[in-house]
Design a protein around this motif. Structure first.
Motif, short mmCIF file in Angstrom:
data_model
loop_
_atom_site.label_atom_id
_atom_site.label_comp_id
_atom_site.label_asym_id
_atom_site.label_seq_id
_atom_site.Cartn_x
_atom_site.Cartn_y
_atom_site.Cartn_z
N ARG A 97 -2.54 4.86 17.51
CA ARG A 97 -1.09 4.64 17.53
C ARG A 97 -0.71 3.47 16.64
N PHE A 98 0.15 3.73 15.68
CA PHE A 98 0.76 2.63 14.93
C PHE A 98 1.71 1.88 15.85
N ILE B 149 0.84 -1.21 0.00
CA ILE B 149 0.00 0.00 0.00
C ILE B 149 0.87 1.25 0.00
N LEU B 150 1.91 1.25 0.82
CA LEU B 150 2.83 2.39 0.85
C LEU B 150 3.59 2.52 -0.46
N ALA C 203 6.12 7.03 11.23
CA ALA C 203 7.47 6.84 10.70
C ALA C 203 8.05 5.51 11.14
N ALA C 204 7.77 5.12 12.38
CA ALA C 204 8.27 3.84 12.88
C ALA C 204 7.62 2.68 12.14
N LEU C 205 6.33 2.82 11.83
CA LEU C 205 5.66 1.77 11.07
C LEU C 205 6.28 1.64 9.69
N LEU D 48 8.24 -1.82 8.00
CA LEU D 48 7.68 -2.59 6.89
C LEU D 48 8.67 -2.83 5.76
N GLU D 49 9.79 -2.16 5.76
CA GLU D 49 10.73 -2.25 4.65
C GLU D 49 11.11 -3.68 4.27
N PRO D 50 11.39 -4.58 5.22
CA PRO D 50 11.80 -5.93 4.81
C PRO D 50 10.69 -6.77 4.18
N PHE D 51 9.42 -6.34 4.32
CA PHE D 51 8.31 -7.22 3.96
C PHE D 51 7.89 -7.03 2.50
#
Length: 676
Positions: free
Chosen positions: A545-546, A229-230, A248-250, A254-257
């Motif tokens: 909260r993410f 989605i991002l 931002a933490a979320l 998610l980068e590795p996925f």
């Protein structure tokens, strides 16, 4: 013939029907409530047969005390005095926290409140819990963190307004049939349907996408969907900016996925993950529906966090036709949580460790209250097996069938100095008790119940209980009196008045206002109309909260010795430990014996045939059941319903717990199957 409007005693949907009784005070049937907003003139097969178990000959009718190893009839005075004497004695000799109280999702709000009060004010311990520990404790833990409230965000009528429904870990048409029918009606109106389930459940036949991902890989799947989605720029920028925090933490988490990485974990194709992300994110109104396929894992809290992250990322919160919608499994599991039948909160999720909250309840009840959270039920079983918990009162629960690793459960209950059980039938747990108190069932007492959509509504007495059986609230009042506390409540309406005074979210709930179709909490005062949708302008906690989560494999996966994955759950005709449905003739006729679903490929591999008795073994024990060959389960997986004591699935299941919620991993463990 007399008709009495009441609430169904089975799942958490909250259907209403009329109990039909003859001139002799005997139930003869049920009739749907045509104008009720939940059932709308319909019932599932269990609802149509909800009267059938009530006058079963197995009903408990008199108190029983174990003497010389045999349960013998006694009178109420003797039985109640003995309960108080034994519990007080254990407390005096080993400390108040050597006691454990198990409440029930099958009893009313008022009865859950009274047992919570009895444990804390009467016996000085916060060791109280109930079966939500085994089903939706992961939901409460995660959603309180991310949203501020651990309940279904929307109402059932939102299915009529949604554009897309994402069902993950819920066999809705079998476990919540009338909610399942709403999903199918939404599909007929043009809504899209995504089903994520390793089994070919009935809903999957109607799905635009069916994701048969590996059990236990939900975090990877959901993270992969969000990353896509991002990547496509389909997130709800305005909602994220105005109503959330920690985005931002979320994003970083998610980068590795990547879709390729997630495909390796889940067993899906990368294209399925991409297609799912785009279909979900392009819907203006999307509802996420889940149940115990999400929560019953050693990482169940993380699973729910991931669900919440997806809703926040796409702005699917606080509007009709959207939301995070956990489906509760029992008719009052939501209410039991609301009433504080949990080790860390009073009614309304008010924390026992908060001095101001504790002072409020201490003043109302006239006693000093313990200030540290108590034991979760799953931890209490372990403590009992170790000899740390010495006395237990169980109200309407059957852990000998419902809890994971039944060998451990039996060892724990048998080691207790004293076990008292309040129930309507001589369940497998009651058979181990030192004392049994006979209770009235749902048709024989008044009370209120809170459904999965937070709807508080009435249960009404239609007939008298059998023999000397009493309503649970009356039994608990007698024990409260023996502890020197208020126990002279006239009726459940008076108990609800006390609840509303102490519980902000129920502040406007009264029996007068529950006439009709009930109220959805929060309902904070007598003028408040109730709340169909939570988090409309802001989340209960303020900003949503993410909560980033990483993928963790299940604790026990198939290997060379135990090559198959066991999945457990329920069936359409039976419910939980079977104490009611297996005593309902028509339901029992439809599914009478334990069975195990096996893929035909595995059947060939292990030389099994249809209906053959097979032995299923795990590292914790073995059972036998009839083989049912079906491609409903994928190769490498077997499925066993947990209703059948003679082939009890939970002999096999792994009692490894989620470190935060304490829920066992019912959905994944390693087994082997062989001919008997």
């Amino acid at each position: 013939m007399t008709t009495t409007l009441t609430t169904c005693p089975y799942c958490g949907t909250g259907c209403n029907f009329y109990l039909l009784s003859d001139d002799n005070g005997r139930l003869i049937g049920v009739e749907p409530a045509g104008n009720h907003p939940t059932s709308r003139g319909q019932l599932c097969i269990k609802g149509w047969n909800a009267h059938a178990f009530v006058d079963h000959p197995d009903r408990l009718k008199t108190p029983l005390i174990r003497q010389n190893g045999i349960l013998q009839p006694t009178d109420w005075q003797t039985a109640l005095d003995l309960v108080h004497e034994k519990l007080s004695g254990v407390s005096a000799n080993h400390g108040s926290d050597s006691l454990m109280f198990l409440s029930s999702a099958k009893v009313s709000n008022e009865e859950n409140y009274l047992l919570m009060k009895l444990a804390r004010a009467g016996y000085g311990t916060n060791n109280i819990d109930h079966c939500a520990r085994l089903c939706h404790s992961s939901t409460v833990t995660a959603l309180v963190e991310t949203l501020g409230s651990g309940a279904m965000t929307n109402s059932l009528n939102c299915f009529e307004e949604t554009e897309l429904i994402f069902v993950i870990g819920s066999n809705t048409t079998e476990q919540h049939p009338l909610i399942g029918s709403r999903i199918l009606q939404a599909v007929q109106r043009g809504a899209k349907l995504i089903v994520a389930d390793s089994r070919k459940i009935r809903l999957s036949r109607h799905a635009d996408l069916h994701l048969r991902h590996q059990n236990g890989s939900d975090v990877a799947l959901l993270n992969g969907i969000m990353r896509q989605i991002l990547l496509d720029g389909l997130e709800d920028h305005a909602f994220i900016e105005a109503r959330t925090e920690n985005f931002a933490a979320l994003r970083e988490s998610l980068e590795p996925f990547t879709s390729e990485y997630v495909a390796k974990i889940t067993g899906l194709r990368p294209s399925q993950i991409v297609e799912t992300a785009r279909l979900f994110a392009n819907a203006d109104k999307a509802m996420i529906v889940y149940a115990m396929g999400i929560t019953q894992h050693s990482h169940g809290v993380d699973n729910v966090r991931a669900v919440s992250n997806l809703a926040l990322l796409t702005g699917n919160l606080g509007r009709p036709g959207t939301g995070i919608n956990p489906l509760r499994g029992q008719n009052n599991v939501q209410g039991a949580c609301d009433m504080g039948a949990l080790p860390d909160v009073y009614s309304g999720y008010q924390n026992v460790a908060d001095p101001a909250v504790r002072e409020k309840f201490s003043t109302a009840w006239g006693v000093k209250l313990p200030n540290t959270p108590g034991l979760m039920s799953t931890h209490a079983i372990e403590a009992a097996a170790e000899g740390k918990v010495r006395g237990m009162l169980i109200l309407g629960e059957n852990p000998m069938i419902s809890d994971a690793n039944q060998t451990l459960v039996q060892q724990a209950l048998e080691r207790l100095d004293f076990l008292a059980v309040i129930d309507i039938f001589p369940t497998e747990t009651a058979q181990l008790a030192d004392l049994i108190l006979p209770a009235a069932c749902y048709a024989e007492r008044d009370g209120s119940f809170t459904s999965t959509e937070r709807r508080v509504q009435r249960g009404r007495k239609a007939i008298d209980p059998p023999g000397d059986a009493r309503a649970d609230w009356q039994i608990l009042c007698e024990l409260l009196k023996r502890c020197g506390l208020k126990g002279d409540y006239i009726d459940p309406a008076e108990i609800m008045s006390e609840i509303s005074e102490l519980t902000p979210s129920y502040g406007g709930v009264s029996y007068r206002r529950l006439e009709g179709h009930g109220l959805q909490w929060p309902c904070t005062n007598n003028e408040h109309p109730g709340t169909p949708i939570l988090h409309v302008d802001q989340c209960t906690r303020g900003n949503g909260r993410f909560s980033p989560v990483d993928y963790r494999p299940s604790a026990e996966l198939p290997d060379e010795e135990y090559p198959l994955l066991l999945n457990t759950g329920r069936t359409y005709f039976h419910w939980h430990t079977g104490s009611m449905t297996r005593r309902s003739h028509l339901l029992d006729r439809e599914e009478r014996h334990a069975f195990v679903q096996i893929n035909p490929e595995d059947a060939i591999k292990y030389q099994l045939i249809e209906r053959q008795q097979v032995r299923i073994s795990s590292r914790r024990g073995s059972i036998t059941a009839a083989a049912q060959l079906t491609d409903m389960v994928p190769p490498g997986q077997v499925f066993i319903p947990f209703h059948f004591a003679e082939g009890a699935a939970n002999v096999l299941t792994n009692n490894v717990l989620d470190p935060e919620s304490g829920i066992p991993e019912f959905k994944v463990c390693a087994v082997m199957v062989e001919p008997c």
